[in-house]
Design a protein around this motif. Structure first.
Motif, PDB file in Angstrom:
ATOM      1  N   THR A  48      44.689 -29.695  15.300  1.00 14.85           N
ATOM      2  CA  THR A  48      45.155 -30.866  16.028  1.00 14.85           C
ATOM      3  C   THR A  48      44.029 -31.391  16.914  1.00 14.85           C
ATOM      4  OG1 THR A  48      45.956 -29.562  17.900  1.00 14.85           O
ATOM      5  CG2 THR A  48      47.511 -29.968  16.093  1.00 14.85           C
ATOM      6  N   CYS A  49      44.170 -32.630  17.345  1.00 13.22           N
ATOM      7  CA  CYS A  49      43.176 -33.259  18.218  1.00 13.22           C
ATOM      8  C   CYS A  49      43.768 -33.423  19.608  1.00 13.22           C
ATOM      9  CB  CYS A  49      42.771 -34.615  17.649  1.00 13.22           C
ATOM     10  SG  CYS A  49      41.686 -35.543  18.746  1.00 13.22           S
ATOM     11  N   HIS A  50      43.153 -32.768  20.580  1.00 13.21           N
ATOM     12  CA  HIS A  50      43.668 -32.866  21.951  1.00 13.21           C
ATOM     13  C   HIS A  50      43.394 -34.241  22.560  1.00 13.21           C
ATOM     14  CE1 HIS A  50      39.462 -31.966  22.816  1.00 13.21           C
ATOM     15  NE2 HIS A  50      39.684 -32.462  24.006  1.00 13.21           N
ATOM     16  N   TRP A  71      47.190 -34.897  14.206  1.00 15.79           N
ATOM     17  CA  TRP A  71      46.528 -33.969  13.303  1.00 15.79           C
ATOM     18  C   TRP A  71      45.064 -34.375  13.223  1.00 15.79           C
ATOM     19  CZ3 TRP A  71      49.107 -29.805  11.879  1.00 15.79           C
ATOM     20  CH2 TRP A  71      50.504 -29.855  11.834  1.00 15.79           C
ATOM     21  N   ILE A  72      44.163 -33.410  13.130  1.00 13.80           N
ATOM     22  CA  ILE A  72      42.739 -33.734  13.136  1.00 13.80           C
ATOM     23  C   ILE A  72      42.365 -34.606  11.937  1.00 13.80           C
ATOM     24  CG2 ILE A  72      41.946 -31.615  12.000  1.00 13.80           C
ATOM     25  CD1 ILE A  72      40.152 -33.481  14.850  1.00 13.80           C
ATOM     26  N   HIS A  73      43.004 -34.420  10.796  1.00 19.11           N
ATOM     27  CA  HIS A  73      42.667 -35.238   9.627  1.00 19.11           C
ATOM     28  C   HIS A  73      43.076 -36.706   9.812  1.00 19.11           C
ATOM     29  CE1 HIS A  73      46.884 -34.273   8.532  1.00 19.11           C
ATOM     30  NE2 HIS A  73      46.843 -35.449   7.916  1.00 19.11           N
ATOM     31  N   GLN A  74      43.985 -36.980  10.724  1.00 20.22           N
ATOM     32  CA  GLN A  74      44.439 -38.346  10.958  1.00 20.22           C
ATOM     33  C   GLN A  74      43.506 -39.140  11.863  1.00 20.22           C
ATOM     34  OE1 GLN A  74      48.366 -37.476  12.470  1.00 20.22           O
ATOM     35  NE2 GLN A  74      49.296 -37.849  10.459  1.00 20.22           N
ATOM     36  N   CYS A  75      42.654 -38.461  12.625  1.00 20.47           N
ATOM     37  CA  CYS A  75      41.813 -39.187  13.573  1.00 20.47           C
ATOM     38  C   CYS A  75      40.339 -38.802  13.483  1.00 20.47           C
ATOM     39  CB  CYS A  75      42.310 -38.993  14.999  1.00 20.47           C
ATOM     40  SG  CYS A  75      42.258 -37.286  15.555  1.00 20.47           S
ATOM     41  N   SER A 102      37.529 -41.339  13.889  1.00 21.22           N
ATOM     42  CA  SER A 102      37.306 -41.979  15.184  1.00 21.22           C
ATOM     43  C   SER A 102      35.893 -41.699  15.689  1.00 21.22           C
ATOM     44  CB  SER A 102      38.322 -41.448  16.195  1.00 21.22           C
ATOM     45  OG  SER A 102      37.935 -41.785  17.514  1.00 21.22           O
ATOM     46  N   PRO A 103      35.283 -42.681  16.359  1.00 20.84           N
ATOM     47  CA  PRO A 103      33.967 -42.436  16.969  1.00 20.84           C
ATOM     48  C   PRO A 103      33.970 -41.280  17.968  1.00 20.84           C
ATOM     49  CG  PRO A 103      34.463 -44.778  16.949  1.00 20.84           C
ATOM     50  CD  PRO A 103      35.713 -44.060  16.503  1.00 20.84           C
ATOM     51  N   ALA A 104      35.126 -40.917  18.489  1.00 17.62           N
ATOM     52  CA  ALA A 104      35.201 -39.796  19.429  1.00 17.62           C
ATOM     53  C   ALA A 104      34.834 -38.470  18.770  1.00 17.62           C
ATOM     54  CB  ALA A 104      36.608 -39.699  20.025  1.00 17.62           C
ATOM     55  N   HIS A 105      34.882 -38.424  17.445  1.00 20.85           N
ATOM     56  CA  HIS A 105      34.579 -37.189  16.722  1.00 20.85           C
ATOM     57  C   HIS A 105      33.156 -37.152  16.179  1.00 20.85           C
ATOM     58  CE1 HIS A 105      38.578 -35.594  17.129  1.00 20.85           C
ATOM     59  NE2 HIS A 105      39.052 -36.789  16.807  1.00 20.85           N
ATOM     60  N   VAL A 106      32.309 -38.057  16.636  1.00 21.96           N
ATOM     61  CA  VAL A 106      30.898 -38.088  16.243  1.00 21.96           C
ATOM     62  C   VAL A 106      30.067 -37.539  17.391  1.00 21.96           C
ATOM     63  CG1 VAL A 106      28.956 -39.550  15.587  1.00 21.96           C
ATOM     64  CG2 VAL A 106      31.248 -40.113  14.779  1.00 21.96           C
ATOM     65  N   VAL A 157      33.839 -40.950   6.473  1.00 19.19           N
ATOM     66  CA  VAL A 157      34.893 -39.972   6.221  1.00 19.19           C
ATOM     67  C   VAL A 157      35.864 -40.535   5.203  1.00 19.19           C
ATOM     68  CG1 VAL A 157      36.781 -38.651   7.231  1.00 19.19           C
ATOM     69  CG2 VAL A 157      34.742 -39.129   8.582  1.00 19.19           C
ATOM     70  N   ALA A 158      36.241 -39.696   4.244  1.00 17.47           N
ATOM     71  CA  ALA A 158      37.296 -40.039   3.296  1.00 17.47           C
ATOM     72  C   ALA A 158      38.296 -38.890   3.283  1.00 17.47           C
ATOM     73  CB  ALA A 158      36.721 -40.255   1.901  1.00 17.47           C
ATOM     74  N   VAL A 159      39.559 -39.202   3.570  1.00 17.08           N
ATOM     75  CA  VAL A 159      40.623 -38.201   3.577  1.00 17.08           C
ATOM     76  C   VAL A 159      41.675 -38.646   2.568  1.00 17.08           C
ATOM     77  CG1 VAL A 159      42.428 -37.085   4.940  1.00 17.08           C
ATOM     78  CG2 VAL A 159      40.223 -37.635   5.998  1.00 17.08           C
ATOM     79  N   ASP A 160      41.932 -37.799   1.582  1.00 12.36           N
ATOM     80  CA  ASP A 160      42.954 -38.072   0.574  1.00 12.36           C
ATOM     81  C   ASP A 160      44.116 -37.124   0.837  1.00 12.36           C
ATOM     82  OD1 ASP A 160      44.613 -38.189  -1.669  1.00 12.36           O
ATOM     83  OD2 ASP A 160      42.936 -38.546  -3.035  1.00 12.36           O
ATOM     84  N   GLU A 161      45.198 -37.654   1.377  1.00 11.02           N
ATOM     85  CA  GLU A 161      46.326 -36.818   1.756  1.00 11.02           C
ATOM     86  C   GLU A 161      47.091 -36.275   0.555  1.00 11.02           C
ATOM     87  OE1 GLU A 161      48.755 -38.028   5.021  1.00 11.02           O
ATOM     88  OE2 GLU A 161      47.078 -39.019   6.020  1.00 11.02           O
ATOM     89  N   LEU A 162      46.949 -36.880  -0.605  1.00 12.65           N
ATOM     90  CA  LEU A 162      47.642 -36.370  -1.788  1.00 12.65           C
ATOM     91  C   LEU A 162      46.952 -35.148  -2.371  1.00 12.65           C
ATOM     92  CD1 LEU A 162      48.633 -39.700  -3.559  1.00 12.65           C
ATOM     93  CD2 LEU A 162      50.076 -38.175  -2.217  1.00 12.65           C
ATOM     94  N   SER A 163      45.633 -35.215  -2.500  1.00 13.37           N
ATOM     95  CA  SER A 163      44.893 -34.095  -3.090  1.00 13.37           C
ATOM     96  C   SER A 163      44.374 -33.115  -2.042  1.00 13.37           C
ATOM     97  CB  SER A 163      43.714 -34.624  -3.906  1.00 13.37           C
ATOM     98  OG  SER A 163      42.740 -35.205  -3.049  1.00 13.37           O
ATOM     99  N   LEU A 164      44.571 -33.413  -0.769  1.00 11.28           N
ATOM    100  CA  LEU A 164      44.075 -32.615   0.355  1.00 11.28           C
ATOM    101  C   LEU A 164      42.545 -32.564   0.385  1.00 11.28           C
ATOM    102  CD1 LEU A 164      46.558 -29.579   0.308  1.00 11.28           C
ATOM    103  CD2 LEU A 164      46.842 -31.804   1.394  1.00 11.28           C
ATOM    104  N   ALA A 165      41.922 -33.612  -0.132  1.00 12.71           N
ATOM    105  CA  ALA A 165      40.456 -33.670  -0.174  1.00 12.71           C
ATOM    106  C   ALA A 165      39.923 -34.354   1.082  1.00 12.71           C
ATOM    107  CB  ALA A 165      39.986 -34.423  -1.408  1.00 12.71           C
TER     108      ALA A 165
END
Length: 118
Positions: free
Chosen positions: A37-39, A44-48, A51-55, A73-81
């Motif tokens: 998770t992102c405080h 969820w960390i994969h959802q954010c 964000s520039p905050a994670h650079v 960043v590329a996040v594929d929620e179906l394949s969990l990639a």
């Protein structure tokens, strides 16, 4: 110092996991890179993660040292990639980005498991 991830107990909701990870991190039991998770964003960390905050050029999270630019960043929620790469050279990997990518994959899986249990 050795850090560990949160115990693999059944998580009932995102807010519960956020609070659990906050406490574990405060006690030195969880490394910030291992959070699901992102405080900052309360998600969820994969959802954010995009964000520039994670650079961070200092720690090399989502940062290409050679090109001096943030990784895409590329996040594929179906394949969990989860893929992070430099838009200029195509590389840009680091140990920090590898850990962040692993956390995102685990975050995707945890969210999926919570949805299935609901």
């Amino acid at each position: 110092m050795t850090t560990t991830t949160c115990p693999t107990t059944r998580v009932r909701s995102l807010p519960v996991l956020l609070a659990t990870e906050d406490d574990a991190e405060d006690m030195g039991l969880l490394a910030p890179d291992d959070r699901l998770t992102c405080h900052v964003h309360g998600r969820w960390i994969h959802q954010c993660v995009a964000s520039p905050a994670h650079v961070s050029p200092v720690t090399r999270h989502r940062w290409c040292r050679g090109c001096r630019t943030e990784l895409c960043v590329a996040v594929d929620e179906l394949s969990l990639a989860v893929v992070m790469s430099c838009p200029h050279c195509g590389h840009g990997g680091s140990a920090a980005t590898t850990r962040l990518t692993a956390a995102c994959r685990a975050s995707l899986a945890a969210e999926r498991d919570i949805r299935r249990a609901a």
